[in-house]
Scaffold this active site. Structure first.
Site, PDB file in Angstrom:
ATOM      1  CG  ASP A 295      -0.727   1.320  -0.975  1.00 45.57           C
ATOM      2  OD1 ASP A 295      -1.389   2.285  -0.833  1.00 45.57           O
ATOM      3  OD2 ASP A 295      -0.290   0.619   0.173  1.00 45.57           O
TER       4      ASP A 295
HETATM    5  C1  BGC Z   1      -1.056   3.294   2.297  1.00 44.55           C
HETATM    6  C2  BGC Z   1      -2.586   2.706   2.053  1.00 44.55           C
HETATM    7  C3  BGC Z   1      -3.451   3.653   2.039  1.00 44.55           C
HETATM    8  C4  BGC Z   1      -3.117   4.792   0.771  1.00 44.55           C
HETATM    9  C5  BGC Z   1      -3.907   5.863   0.571  1.00 44.55           C
HETATM   10  C6  BGC Z   1      -0.827   4.247   1.465  1.00 44.55           C
HETATM   11  O1  BGC Z   1       0.459   4.856   1.617  1.00 44.55           O
HETATM   12  O2  BGC Z   1      -0.200   1.924   2.097  1.00 44.55           O
HETATM   13  O3  BGC Z   1      -2.792   1.724   3.151  1.00 44.55           O
HETATM   14  O4  BGC Z   1      -4.880   3.207   1.855  1.00 44.55           O
HETATM   15  O5  BGC Z   1      -1.877   5.258   1.184  1.00 44.55           O
HETATM   16  O6  BGC Z   1      -3.995   6.459   1.556  1.00 44.55           O
END
Ligand code: BGC
Length: 768
Positions: A295
């Protein structure tokens, strides 16, 4: 085979060409075909180029997290040119994607195309309801189509990979991200996970309108302690294997191409560095062949967790654990090569990660044409197309849940009524778009006011009453909730006085749920509860239309307001969907997929809880305190899982099992007669639950094991059949192994998880 990589990369082209012709004349299985290509490409890559494939950068702007350093954009350009970037996220639009793709294809040594990721969560530009709302339809085909619409639009705008579906089960409505999931149940959550993966990926990943999906967040994120975002997760093995993991496994079975790590730690081990999750379970036990992306900056965050002493250690831990791609930590690219050279990380780990990433790129067809998703013409044609509008409207109507309808106040009469519509959210075109709508144009939802205005037979007056928020609302910033300004109460109250019906649209702003939006009070925000009570004093004929991204505590409303409709954030077609339901042109059929608590203290509250050793009060001495309960609130929720009304009524009778005792080799059929006993045609979600009475690991008091959507005309009946066998009656033991035990089971069928129509069965002679 034809490879259109950059013209200067003769060596690559030759190697790939040779590899693909080694079996000339024979039909090679698609996966083997890609394997040869991937291996030959891997052979000519330098270590740095391989690690580059494991590196993912955000576009040159900030989306869901801090951009690491200043001067970052320049570094990213350099890295793109040098083949040190395998993927970008949040670059969108055919033009913009073409531009970054061009840099790697034309300027890097090997010209390996980027895979372009984006959070296409409930639509790209044409927005569907938030996923929690969609789950309330229980309509897998509609959910699949909704994901397909999203994929069609995104794939025309250069995107070939979505960070969805989020398959995190959660029992905590304080956690803002419940809006992004499918609720609290692993059985339904698994079906929905598979439906969404199929919707995004279709049958052919190389098709122009399909994109790779990503099951996230692996694993446990929905159990963040106290519902607080990014908090640790501390759950036992039984909850992990039976509640958290099944939707992820369902996504693997549906051939999802990628996984994303979770931000949380699980029992002290951050998910991003968790070899038990990533290697033992995902890649070994489940044989997942795709790749795992971290993530946002979650590899770097291993340092903040106190799990790695510095970035280098974090890179080592994450790579060895099985995180294949680094999203915006920038540390695989800075640390991994040295770690390999020092012999700390074996190059096989790198090769395995790169193989997985390249395979998905081949499957998407990016090597055949790196620009295949960048089609400006198609982009114009499909985005906001009438066909997509119809699809999201259909999904929006199916997502609405009727919670209360005393004296059949709904549906509204279409003529001769004085209707007063109150609430800032009724006149909102932005908030109903929901939280994950980065690509969508602001203020493009049909508001409830607009939707209701299309019904011309009544006299409709709109009054705001009070704002929900103050000042600018932005996705990345904290909202300011209006807790003081009641200046427009009076106008709304005066208008309500003489109305036949008052429709009040109240709830959360679209940005009050989603990532980093935890709340400790989940009632109507700001002064809305007061407004509701003041209006109620002058007119009791209120229809409360809720707009929110999580279950709310609405005890007062439940007690006093005759009609309550849960409409969530329904996306682009919000106003049409709400109006059609209020006026009865669509008979609501949604059922809650998350329990509504009576108060915050009951959380976590969920239907599939354990019995405890003291489940009920002493019948002879009800005042005795020694049983599992609270002194100040009932044990039951306000609205249970699976609950939702219709404008018609349904009668369940004649629950039967084909036989009472069965062996593990046999199927057992359960049947029930369902009758539409009301005046409207309507759809019911018939639900089947079981309870395993005795097991080596205790089982919940109810578990959903089947459901069917049944449409009936007034007076019509139908026999509904479900089939159960040993595969439905087992559970995961604390080692994560599936166990089926002989013994007695109760079987329940009905219209929600508190249904009491019950029979029993016995499973004999279990062989495993
Ligand atoms: C979130 C993810 C997301 C990623 C990219 C993160 O902060 O937890 O679910 O896909 O950002 O935007």
């Amino acid at each position: 085979m034809e490879v259109k990589i950059k013209p200067t990369m003769g060596l690559t082209v030759i190697l790939i060409f040779m590899a693909c012709n080694t079996d000339s004349g024979k039909i090679i299985a698609k996966s083997d075909h890609f394997k040869l290509k991937v291996d030959s490409l891997l052979n000519i890559m330098t270590l740095e180029e391989k690690i580059g494939q494991m590196n993912q950068y955000n576009g040159f702007w900030d989306v869901t997290g801090p951009v690491p350093n200043e001067g970052d954009a320049e570094k990213k350009y350099e890295h793109l040119k040098n083949g040190l970037v395998g993927s970008m996220l949040s670059v969108r639009g055919a033009n913009a994607v073409r531009a970054v793709q061009k840099i790697v294809v034309e300027e890097s040594r090997l010209g390996i195309p980027l895979i372009i990721g984006f959070d296409v969560i409930h639509g790209y530009k044409t927005l569907s309801p938030i996923p929690l709302a969609e789950s309330c339809s229980w309509d897998l085909e509609a959910i699949r189509k909704s994901a397909q619409v999203a994929a069609t639009e995104a794939s025309a705008a250069g995107i070939n990979w979505t960070f969805a579906p989020m398959v995190d089960i959660s029992r905590d409505p304080r956690w803002g991200r419940v809006m992004e999931g499918a609720g609290e149940d692993p059985f339904l959550g698994s079906k929905i996970a598979a439906a969404r993966v199929h919707g995004f990926q279709g049958d052919d990943l190389s098709a122009i309108n399909t994109i790779a999906a990503c099951a996230k967040h692996f694993a446990g994120y929905g159990f963040s302690e106290s519902g607080k975002e990014y908090n640790p997760v501390d759950i036992g093995a039984s909850t992990l294997h039976n509640i958290v993991l099944p939707p992820f496994k369902a996504a693997v079975d549906a051939h999802v191409k990628t996984f994303m790590n979770a931000f949380n730690e699980l029992d002290g081990i951050p998910a991003t560095g968790n070899a038990y999750l990533l290697r033992d379970i995902l890649k070994n036990k489940w044989d997942f062949k795709g790749f795992v992306v971290s993530d946002w900056a979650s590899i770097k965050e291993l340092v903040m967790w106190g799990y790695a002493k510095d970035n280098k250690a974090a890179a080592k831990i994450a790579a060895i654990a099985g995180s294949d791609m680094d999203m915006e930590s920038h540390i695989y690219v800075s640390e991994l090569a040295q770690l390999v050279k020092e012999g700390v990380v074996h190059e096989d780990i790198i090769n395995d990660a790169v193989r997985r990433i390249l395979t998905v790129k081949f499957e998407l067809g990016l090597f055949d044409d790196p620009y295949k998703y960048c089609d400006e013409e198609r982009e114009k044609e499909v985005i906001y197309s009438p066909k997509h509008m119809d699809a999201v409207l259909d999904m929006a109507k199916k997502s609405i849940v009727l919670l209360k309808n005393d004296n059949q106040l709904l549906p509204l009469k279409k003529e001769g009524q004085n209707i007063v519509l109150i609430g800032a959210l009724a006149n909102e075109k932005n908030s109903p778009l929901g939280s994950w709508r980065i690509a969508s144009k602001d203020n493009t939802a049909i508001s409830v006011l607009e939707g209701m205005t299309e019904y011309k037979g009544n006299n409709l007056v709109y009054k705001k009453g009070a704002d929900v928020t103050i000042g600018n609302t932005q996705f990345v910033n904290e909202l300011k909730i209006n807790t003081t300004d009641r200046s427009e109460f009076k106008e709304a109250i005066d208008a309500a006085k003489g109305a036949d019906v008052v429709v009040m649209v109240l709830g959360e702003h679209g940005f009050q749920s989603g990532e980093a939006r935890s709340r400790t009070e989940i009632d109507l925000p700001g002064v809305q509860q007061e407004l509701l009570e003041e209006v109620y004093k002058v007119n009791k004929n209120i229809v409360l239309v809720l707009k929110n991204g999580r279950p709310l505590t609405i005890n007062w409303a439940d007690k006093h307001i005759p009609a309550i409709v849960e409409t969530w954030q329904l996306g682009t077609q919000t106003g049409h969907a709400v109006a059609q339901v209020l006026y009865g042109d669509y008979n609501p059929s949604g059922k809650l997929t998350m329990t509504f608590p009576r108060n915050i203290g009951q959380i976590p509250i969920y239907y599939n809880h354990k019995n405890t050793g003291r489940p009920v009060a002493d019948a002879n001495n009800p005042n005795l305190v020694f049983w599992s309960h609270y002194s100040d609130v009932e044990n039951t929720p306000l609205y249970p899982f699976g609950y939702g009304l219709s404008y018609t009524t349904f009668k369940y009778e004649g629950l039967k099992v084909s036989k009472q005792k069965f062996s593990c080799a046999e199927d057992i059929t359960i049947s029930v007669k369902l009758t539409n006993s009301g005046k409207y045609e309507g759809k019911e979600v018939v639900q089947l639950y079981i309870r395993d009475l005795v097991a080596k690991v205790t089982r919940p008091i109810k578990e959903l094991k089947g459901f069917e959507l049944v449409n009936l005309k007034p007076g019509e009946s139908k026999i509904i059949n479900f089939t159960l066998n040993k595969h439905n009656l087992g559970y995961y033991d604390n080692n994560g192994d599936y166990a089926v035990e002989s013994g007695d089971f109760e079987v329940f069928v009905g219209g929600n998880s508190q249904s009491t129509l019950k029979t029993s069965i016995e499973l004999k002679q279990v062989l495993y």
